[in-house]
Design an enzyme around this catalytic site. Structure first.
Site, PDB file in Angstrom:
ATOM      1  N   LYS A 153      43.977   7.635  10.589  1.00 35.79           N
ATOM      2  CA  LYS A 153      42.770   6.843  10.328  1.00 35.79           C
ATOM      3  C   LYS A 153      41.576   7.489  11.017  1.00 35.79           C
ATOM      4  CE  LYS A 153      40.419   3.558  12.168  1.00 35.79           C
ATOM      5  NZ  LYS A 153      39.077   3.794  11.593  1.00 35.79           N
ATOM      6  N   GLY A 206      39.876   7.221  21.807  1.00 35.88           N
ATOM      7  CA  GLY A 206      38.700   6.373  21.629  1.00 35.88           C
ATOM      8  C   GLY A 206      38.351   5.680  22.916  1.00 35.88           C
ATOM      9  N   SER A 207      37.800   4.485  22.790  1.00 35.16           N
ATOM     10  CA  SER A 207      37.313   3.789  23.975  1.00 35.16           C
ATOM     11  C   SER A 207      38.462   3.185  24.776  1.00 35.16           C
ATOM     12  CB  SER A 207      36.344   2.688  23.552  1.00 35.16           C
ATOM     13  OG  SER A 207      37.014   1.764  22.728  1.00 35.16           O
ATOM     14  N   ALA A 209      38.572   0.219  26.046  1.00 38.82           N
ATOM     15  CA  ALA A 209      38.840  -1.172  25.658  1.00 38.82           C
ATOM     16  C   ALA A 209      39.794  -1.235  24.463  1.00 38.82           C
ATOM     17  CB  ALA A 209      37.525  -1.876  25.332  1.00 38.82           C
ATOM     18  N   GLY A 211      41.816   1.117  23.490  1.00 39.29           N
ATOM     19  CA  GLY A 211      43.090   1.683  23.957  1.00 39.29           C
ATOM     20  C   GLY A 211      43.945   0.653  24.683  1.00 39.29           C
ATOM     21  N   CYS A 262      34.168  13.023  25.682  1.00 41.51           N
ATOM     22  CA  CYS A 262      34.885  12.323  26.756  1.00 41.51           C
ATOM     23  C   CYS A 262      34.993  13.183  28.007  1.00 41.51           C
ATOM     24  CB  CYS A 262      36.257  11.908  26.268  1.00 41.51           C
ATOM     25  SG  CYS A 262      37.083  13.240  25.428  1.00 41.51           S
TER      26      CYS A 262
HETATM   27  P1  NAP Z   1      36.595   3.220  19.504  1.00 38.16           P
HETATM   28  O1  NAP Z   1      35.768   2.067  19.089  1.00 38.16           O
HETATM   29  O2  NAP Z   1      37.659   2.973  20.486  1.00 38.16           O
HETATM   30  O3  NAP Z   1      37.187   3.820  18.154  1.00 38.16           O
HETATM   31  C1  NAP Z   1      38.125   4.848  18.106  1.00 38.16           C
HETATM   32  C2  NAP Z   1      38.964   4.681  16.866  1.00 38.16           C
HETATM   33  O4  NAP Z   1      39.741   3.479  16.992  1.00 38.16           O
HETATM   34  C3  NAP Z   1      38.153   4.524  15.580  1.00 38.16           C
HETATM   35  O5  NAP Z   1      38.841   5.138  14.533  1.00 38.16           O
HETATM   36  C4  NAP Z   1      38.126   3.008  15.418  1.00 38.16           C
HETATM   37  O6  NAP Z   1      37.914   2.588  14.094  1.00 38.16           O
HETATM   38  C5  NAP Z   1      39.506   2.654  15.877  1.00 38.16           C
HETATM   39  N1  NAP Z   1      39.654   1.247  16.254  1.00 38.16           N
HETATM   40  C6  NAP Z   1      38.673   0.360  16.595  1.00 38.16           C
HETATM   41  N2  NAP Z   1      39.215  -0.839  16.866  1.00 38.16           N
HETATM   42  C7  NAP Z   1      40.550  -0.720  16.691  1.00 38.16           C
HETATM   43  C8  NAP Z   1      41.661  -1.621  16.829  1.00 38.16           C
HETATM   44  N3  NAP Z   1      41.482  -2.891  17.197  1.00 38.16           N
HETATM   45  N4  NAP Z   1      42.897  -1.153  16.583  1.00 38.16           N
HETATM   46  C9  NAP Z   1      43.097   0.127  16.223  1.00 38.16           C
HETATM   47  N5  NAP Z   1      42.092   1.022  16.067  1.00 38.16           N
HETATM   48  C10 NAP Z   1      40.834   0.607  16.314  1.00 38.16           C
HETATM   49  O7  NAP Z   1      35.769   4.412  20.099  1.00 38.16           O
HETATM   50  P2  NAP Z   1      34.577   5.196  19.403  1.00 38.16           P
HETATM   51  O8  NAP Z   1      33.424   4.272  19.451  1.00 38.16           O
HETATM   52  O9  NAP Z   1      34.990   5.740  18.098  1.00 38.16           O
HETATM   53  O10 NAP Z   1      34.460   6.506  20.349  1.00 38.16           O
HETATM   54  C11 NAP Z   1      33.786   6.503  21.565  1.00 38.16           C
HETATM   55  C12 NAP Z   1      34.751   6.305  22.725  1.00 38.16           C
HETATM   56  O11 NAP Z   1      35.924   7.111  22.597  1.00 38.16           O
HETATM   57  C13 NAP Z   1      34.168   6.685  24.041  1.00 38.16           C
HETATM   58  O12 NAP Z   1      34.384   5.681  24.978  1.00 38.16           O
HETATM   59  C14 NAP Z   1      34.911   7.959  24.465  1.00 38.16           C
HETATM   60  O13 NAP Z   1      35.059   8.142  25.817  1.00 38.16           O
HETATM   61  C15 NAP Z   1      36.218   7.816  23.818  1.00 38.16           C
HETATM   62  N6  NAP Z   1      36.799   9.129  23.523  1.00 38.16           N
HETATM   63  C16 NAP Z   1      37.761   9.675  24.318  1.00 38.16           C
HETATM   64  C17 NAP Z   1      38.309  10.910  24.055  1.00 38.16           C
HETATM   65  C18 NAP Z   1      39.389  11.526  24.874  1.00 38.16           C
HETATM   66  O14 NAP Z   1      39.934  12.524  24.469  1.00 38.16           O
HETATM   67  N7  NAP Z   1      39.765  10.980  25.987  1.00 38.16           N
HETATM   68  C19 NAP Z   1      37.851  11.613  22.959  1.00 38.16           C
HETATM   69  C20 NAP Z   1      36.865  11.052  22.187  1.00 38.16           C
HETATM   70  C21 NAP Z   1      36.358   9.819  22.469  1.00 38.16           C
HETATM   71  P3  NAP Z   1      36.415   2.202  13.601  1.00 38.16           P
HETATM   72  O15 NAP Z   1      35.775   3.485  13.314  1.00 38.16           O
HETATM   73  O16 NAP Z   1      36.622   1.390  12.389  1.00 38.16           O
HETATM   74  O17 NAP Z   1      35.769   1.438  14.713  1.00 38.16           O
END
Ligand code: NAP
Ligand code: MG
Length: 455
Positions: A153, A206-207, A209, A211, A262
């Site tokens: 996804k 991702g975020s 929260a 996670g 990140c």
């Molecule tokens: P996000 O809101 O956590 O979204 C990440 C992914 O998860 C998206 O595909 C999102 O879909 C999906 N998602 C959202 N809610 C979900 C749920 N309840 N169940 C399953 N999947 C769900 O984060 P983001 O806004 O895309 O990215 C920014 C964040 O990611 C930052 O905090 C950053 O630090 C973190 N990040 C970390 C790394 C790392 O390698 N550690 C790398 C990149 C980013 P939608 O698009 O539909 O919301």
């Protein structure tokens, strides 16, 4: 339901992508489960050959993929080209894994004991918008190599390169449904990966929260997970370092990808005796960052991915509850697009929001420190532990501080964090498990032990 995608540099609509609903997601998972059995039954060399072919097809489409990412995510053309190349390289690296998925032979009495690394079945990969191509590849390449089928996804706002990679996989000859890209909402498609009993593992980036929610949901089925989450990484500059080199390298360690990384070194810690010298060289370097049309090859930084993300970044500086001192700034274009200039702030204390929360934008906070012990304590004073850098000419100190900082990926006298051949992942709230490196395929397998009696 569908999503209209917007070019972040121009605010113009690019295209509209349908969003999968629950029924379509379930159908894709069922088809993946059926395809996985045949995929795992292929001879290891044949699986490897197909992954190499996939890598070659990606290689033939680097420019198309890069252009798509420039339009969809606002990445600079230089970065997007590297990112597409990274998918190729990761596929090529793990194409060797099917033939090297070794078990062990363990000496025991009365027979032969061997271990097998069995695939998990269907793996769900959930990708964020900040690095749509590399993060997809870090999940799907080792998962496929280990004999799993993958459902992926992409983030709702940046699905185009993932969709294209799904097409290229078929073009390369991967069997249908072995690798399926399912655009849709996190709350629908992503959550279904967690709740569907047919998905053996969820690989999430991702975020923090979201996670945490995935980790809670996975508990119901004792589902395997990998989490790559946020960061607030420290760039520690000691007075004995090459200060000019450290200052010249610091901007792109945090402003690359407009800070939406990140691993961004979003806190700079400078030894007090070198603080003024560092800041004056740093100012010159920040003002030199080329923020412009991301499709131009000289551009170093593009816009933020969405208006929402830009508003969120602003809330740390212009619209902050507490007053924030801006030390200096780079430039950004006017007019259409979600631009934000590279910004250097001086927190009043380590309690300031901009010092301890992830901004995920081109904002960096700088504070001085007195000595090595204080530098390590400040670097570790965060819930996160993803990456970090240490600038010093003292080898012993480089090693001591590397061992002292609680983070998964550290670099000395450089800012590199990610190489496909080395492990990547976080300590503390930055995640769980590791991606990339020689061991990644293992995390997409279960170890099975078999004892064969000889007596
Ligand atoms: P996000 O809101 O956590 O979204 C990440 C992914 O998860 C998206 O595909 C999102 O879909 C999906 N998602 C959202 N809610 C979900 C749920 N309840 N169940 C399953 N999947 C769900 O984060 P983001 O806004 O895309 O990215 C920014 C964040 O990611 C930052 O905090 C950053 O630090 C973190 N990040 C970390 C790394 C790392 O390698 N550690 C790398 C990149 C980013 P939608 O698009 O539909 O919301
Ligand atoms: Mg989100």
């Amino acid at each position: 339901m569908s999503t209209t995608l917007i070019n972040p540099a121009t605010e113009e609509a690019i295209t509209t992508v349908p969003q999968a609903d629950l029924e379509q997601t379930d159908a894709a998972i069922a088809a993946a489960a059926a395809a996985q059995e045949k995929w795992a039954a292929l001879a290891p060399a044949d699986r490897g050959r197909l992954l190499r072919r996939f890598a070659e097809v990606v290689d033939g489409h680097i420019d198309d993929l890069a252009r798509l990412e420039v339009a969809n995510a606002g990445h600079t053309i230089g970065n997007a080209t590297w990112e597409a190349g990274n998918v190729r390289d990761v596929l090529m690296y793990y194409s060797a894994a099917p033939e090297r998925l070794f078990g062990r032979q363990i000496p025991v009495a009365g027979g032969l004991d061997v271990t097998f690394k069995e695939p998990l079945g269907v793996v769900g990969v959930i990708v964020p918008w900040n690095f749509p191509m590399p993060i997809a590849g870090w999940g799907f390449a080792p998962a496929l190599a280990a004999g799993n089928a993958v459902v992926l996804k992409p983030a709702e706002v940046t699905p185009l390169t993932a969709i294209r990679l799904g097409e290229l996989a078929l073009e390369a000859g991967l069997p249908e449904h072995v690798f399926t890209v399912i655009p849709g909402k996190g709350s629908v498609v992503g959550e279904r990966f967690v709740t569907h009993p047919g998905v053996g593992k969820v690989c999430f980036t991702g975020s923090t929260a979201v996670g945490q929610g995935i980790m809670r949901g996975a508990a119901d089925q004792i589902k395997r997970i990998t989490l790559e989450l946020g960061g607030k990484s420290a760039n520690i500059v000691f007075a004995d370092a090459d200060i000019e080199a450290a200052a010249a390298a610091a901007p792109m360690a945090v402003f690359d990808n407009a800070g939406q990384d990140c691993c961004a070194r979003s806190r700079i810690l400078v030894e007090a005796s070198a603080y003024d010298r560092f800041m004056s060289a740093f100012e010159e370097a920040v003002k030199g960052v080329v923020v412009a049309d991301p499709s131009e090859s000289a551009t170093q930084m593009g816009p933020l991915v969405t208006k929402g993300q830009r508003d969120s970044v602003r809330s740390f500086v212009e619209d902050a509850d507490e007053e924030v001192d801006v030390a200096f700034r780079g430039s950004a274009p006017d007019g259409a697009g979600w631009w934000y200039p590279p910004t250097v702030v001086m927190p009043r204390s380590t309690r300031d929001r901009v010092w301890h929360e992830e901004v995920f934008g081109p904002v960096v906070a700088v504070l001085p420190f007195a000595d090595e012990a204080e530098a390590i304590a400040m670097a570790n004073d965060t819930i996160y532990g993803l990456s970090g850098s240490i600038y010093t000419r003292d080898v012993g100190r480089a090693i001591r501080v590397s061992r002292g900082v609680q983070a998964g990926n550290l670099s000395v006298n450089s800012h590199s964090s990610v190489r496909y051949s080395t492990p990547f992942g976080g300590f503390k709230a930055s995640g769980l498990g590791r991606e990339l490196g020689p061991d990644a395929p293992d995390s997409f397998t279960e170890v099975k032990n078999v004892f064969i009696a000889t007596d």
